[in-house]
Design a protein around this motif. Sequence first.
Motif, PDB file in Angstrom:
ATOM      1  N   PRO A  76      13.648   0.840  13.704  1.00  0.00           N
ATOM      2  CA  PRO A  76      12.835   0.413  13.600  1.00  0.00           C
ATOM      3  C   PRO A  76      12.474  -1.006  13.076  1.00  0.00           C
ATOM      4  O   PRO A  76      13.248  -1.196  11.877  1.00  0.00           O
ATOM      5  CB  PRO A  76      11.864   1.654  13.028  1.00  0.00           C
ATOM      6  N   LEU A  77      12.021  -1.621  13.261  1.00  0.00           N
ATOM      7  CA  LEU A  77      12.161  -3.222  13.018  1.00  0.00           C
ATOM      8  C   LEU A  77      11.163  -3.517  12.057  1.00  0.00           C
ATOM      9  O   LEU A  77       9.624  -3.669  12.888  1.00  0.00           O
ATOM     10  CB  LEU A  77      12.511  -4.838  13.943  1.00  0.00           C
ATOM     11  N   MET A  78      10.518  -3.615  11.240  1.00  0.00           N
ATOM     12  CA  MET A  78       9.197  -3.282  10.353  1.00  0.00           C
ATOM     13  C   MET A  78       8.624  -4.660  10.539  1.00  0.00           C
ATOM     14  O   MET A  78       9.190  -6.173   9.931  1.00  0.00           O
ATOM     15  CB  MET A  78       9.571  -2.769   8.521  1.00  0.00           C
ATOM     16  N   THR A  79       7.824  -4.736  10.166  1.00  0.00           N
ATOM     17  CA  THR A  79       6.781  -5.601   9.922  1.00  0.00           C
ATOM     18  C   THR A  79       5.615  -5.928   9.173  1.00  0.00           C
ATOM     19  O   THR A  79       4.699  -4.719   7.935  1.00  0.00           O
ATOM     20  CB  THR A  79       5.927  -6.648  10.819  1.00  0.00           C
ATOM     21  N   LEU A  80       5.439  -6.819   7.758  1.00  0.00           N
ATOM     22  CA  LEU A  80       4.007  -7.102   7.079  1.00  0.00           C
ATOM     23  C   LEU A  80       2.995  -7.377   7.699  1.00  0.00           C
ATOM     24  O   LEU A  80       2.624  -8.269   8.510  1.00  0.00           O
ATOM     25  CB  LEU A  80       4.717  -7.501   5.965  1.00  0.00           C
ATOM     26  N   TYR A  81       1.646  -7.053   7.521  1.00  0.00           N
ATOM     27  CA  TYR A  81       0.408  -6.807   7.581  1.00  0.00           C
ATOM     28  C   TYR A  81       0.307  -8.088   7.091  1.00  0.00           C
ATOM     29  O   TYR A  81      -0.448  -7.888   5.305  1.00  0.00           O
ATOM     30  CB  TYR A  81      -0.016  -5.881   7.668  1.00  0.00           C
ATOM     31  N   LEU A  82      -0.174  -9.385   7.659  1.00  0.00           N
ATOM     32  CA  LEU A  82      -0.845 -10.606   6.174  1.00  0.00           C
ATOM     33  C   LEU A  82      -2.427 -10.584   5.859  1.00  0.00           C
ATOM     34  O   LEU A  82      -2.791 -10.178   7.108  1.00  0.00           O
ATOM     35  CB  LEU A  82      -0.519 -11.655   7.765  1.00  0.00           C
ATOM     36  N   THR A  83      -2.318 -10.412   5.304  1.00  0.00           N
ATOM     37  CA  THR A  83      -3.774 -10.415   3.740  1.00  0.00           C
ATOM     38  C   THR A  83      -3.282 -12.191   3.372  1.00  0.00           C
ATOM     39  O   THR A  83      -2.425 -13.015   3.582  1.00  0.00           O
ATOM     40  CB  THR A  83      -4.181  -9.197   2.759  1.00  0.00           C
ATOM     41  N   GLU A  84      -4.883 -11.877   2.934  1.00  0.00           N
ATOM     42  CA  GLU A  84      -5.352 -13.466   1.509  1.00  0.00           C
ATOM     43  C   GLU A  84      -4.762 -12.980   1.060  1.00  0.00           C
ATOM     44  O   GLU A  84      -4.454 -14.530   0.497  1.00  0.00           O
ATOM     45  CB  GLU A  84      -6.709 -13.985   1.952  1.00  0.00           C
ATOM     46  N   ALA A  85      -4.874 -11.806   0.487  1.00  0.00           N
ATOM     47  CA  ALA A  85      -3.829 -11.795  -0.862  1.00  0.00           C
ATOM     48  C   ALA A  85      -2.263 -11.346  -0.743  1.00  0.00           C
ATOM     49  O   ALA A  85      -1.292 -11.449  -2.288  1.00  0.00           O
ATOM     50  CB  ALA A  85      -4.656 -10.612  -1.506  1.00  0.00           C
ATOM     51  N   THR A  86      -1.472 -12.098   0.459  1.00  0.00           N
ATOM     52  CA  THR A  86      -0.152 -11.442   0.598  1.00  0.00           C
ATOM     53  C   THR A  86       0.661 -12.249  -0.607  1.00  0.00           C
ATOM     54  O   THR A  86      -0.485 -13.726  -0.279  1.00  0.00           O
ATOM     55  CB  THR A  86       0.851 -11.675   1.885  1.00  0.00           C
ATOM     56  N   ASP A  87       1.212 -11.840  -1.268  1.00  0.00           N
ATOM     57  CA  ASP A  87       2.486 -12.337  -2.197  1.00  0.00           C
ATOM     58  C   ASP A  87       3.670 -13.460  -1.247  1.00  0.00           C
ATOM     59  O   ASP A  87       4.438 -12.385  -0.965  1.00  0.00           O
ATOM     60  CB  ASP A  87       2.800 -11.674  -3.736  1.00  0.00           C
ATOM     61  N   PRO A  88       3.632 -14.084  -1.499  1.00  0.00           N
ATOM     62  CA  PRO A  88       4.487 -14.904  -1.035  1.00  0.00           C
ATOM     63  C   PRO A  88       5.901 -14.331  -1.809  1.00  0.00           C
ATOM     64  O   PRO A  88       7.474 -14.135  -0.802  1.00  0.00           O
ATOM     65  CB  PRO A  88       4.713 -15.896  -1.411  1.00  0.00           C
ATOM     66  N   LYS A  89       6.263 -14.583  -2.733  1.00  0.00           N
ATOM     67  CA  LYS A  89       7.512 -13.696  -3.672  1.00  0.00           C
ATOM     68  C   LYS A  89       7.811 -12.184  -2.906  1.00  0.00           C
ATOM     69  O   LYS A  89       8.859 -12.026  -2.820  1.00  0.00           O
ATOM     70  CB  LYS A  89       7.432 -13.380  -5.010  1.00  0.00           C
ATOM     71  N   ASP A  90       6.635 -11.644  -2.214  1.00  0.00           N
ATOM     72  CA  ASP A  90       7.117 -10.253  -2.195  1.00  0.00           C
ATOM     73  C   ASP A  90       7.491 -10.142  -0.499  1.00  0.00           C
ATOM     74  O   ASP A  90       8.399  -9.795  -0.011  1.00  0.00           O
ATOM     75  CB  ASP A  90       5.884  -9.471  -1.974  1.00  0.00           C
ATOM     76  N   VAL A  91       7.456 -11.609   0.521  1.00  0.00           N
ATOM     77  CA  VAL A  91       7.798 -11.223   1.389  1.00  0.00           C
ATOM     78  C   VAL A  91       8.853 -12.106   1.902  1.00  0.00           C
ATOM     79  O   VAL A  91      10.216 -11.419   2.423  1.00  0.00           O
ATOM     80  CB  VAL A  91       6.473 -12.685   2.332  1.00  0.00           C
TER      81      VAL A  91
END
Length: 350
Positions: A76-91
């Motif tokens: 499984p190749l996972m994706t992150l759900y982009l929100t207006e509060a998404t942290d660039p460092k976490d990405v």
Amino acid sequence: MPDRNLTRLTIRRPDDWHLHLRDGAMLRAVLPETTRHFARAIIMPNLVPPVVTAAHAAAYRDRILAAIPEGDTFTPLMTLYLTEATDPKDVRAAHAAGIATAVKLYPAGATTNSASGVRDFEKVRPVLEVMAEIGMPLCVHGEVTDHEIDIFDREATFIDRILKPLRKKVPDLKVVMEHVTTQDAVDYVRDSSKNLAATITTHHLIINRNHILAGGIKPHFYCLPVAKREAHRIALVQAAVSGDKRFFLGTDSAPHTDALKLQSCGCAGIFTAPNTMSCLAEVFDAAGKINKLEDFASLNGPRFYGLTPNEDTITLTKGDPVSYPAHIDTEDGPVTVFDPGFDLHWRVEE
């Protein structure tokens, strides 16, 4: 030998670059339908609550891995759900650790479980700039959600209003336009010189809007983006069978129980995982392009994502019609399998 004379085809094992697995009992029921034929899949993050952080993605990946049937191999190749509060460092950290392959952009309200999506695109620009720097693709549900825009025009409007300006502001960002449904989208991808590709679903290669509406409403053909006119379906087929490396398979296989589909406000989604390879082979064979199936299903996607195509293979054979179950049973209720409306003569050898 003309493609139409072929009755046996061996291709590298395919990948699915857009897949919904849900969670819990539904995950356990539908995952084997993908792992039977596919080696990898980009997993959609629109759970409730959504898969927003690296920790969420890692936990969801563990649940998927635990549900893989014994003897099957699947990544499984996972994706992150982009929100207006998404942290660039976490990405950045999720990508560096191999936890997340891509980030998914849902305009708020565009489809199932998209309420947490993006309304102000400037607020996510810092995330997009980090992604461009590290080479992490953005998977885009390309529709505007304005009520004044006709539902059949929302993809074309998104390209002009959102995607073109966004790509000018962040030109090094790799973008996948997911489940494209229009000639407009096909043309936009073809006219772009770099960093843009598109997935095409199994069902959008087969159905047009008449399948949903003519002769009575057919809830099991209802999906988002909604199927368009026949001219658009033909454009999708031409793109898929062309061998153009910018187009590849993303089934958008999206299971919902019949109880959720067959109601006054039914859910959008078509479950194609069980019979996708047979359906695709039929479409490519009818176009006289069966030898291009490997490009579309097995080669173009990995190359865009910077991954190596699978070494193992599957073999499809053409013969008497093959049947698939009308539905699969889950603990939550039955899920109807996509019916293409014609006989399928190609089957994957088990």
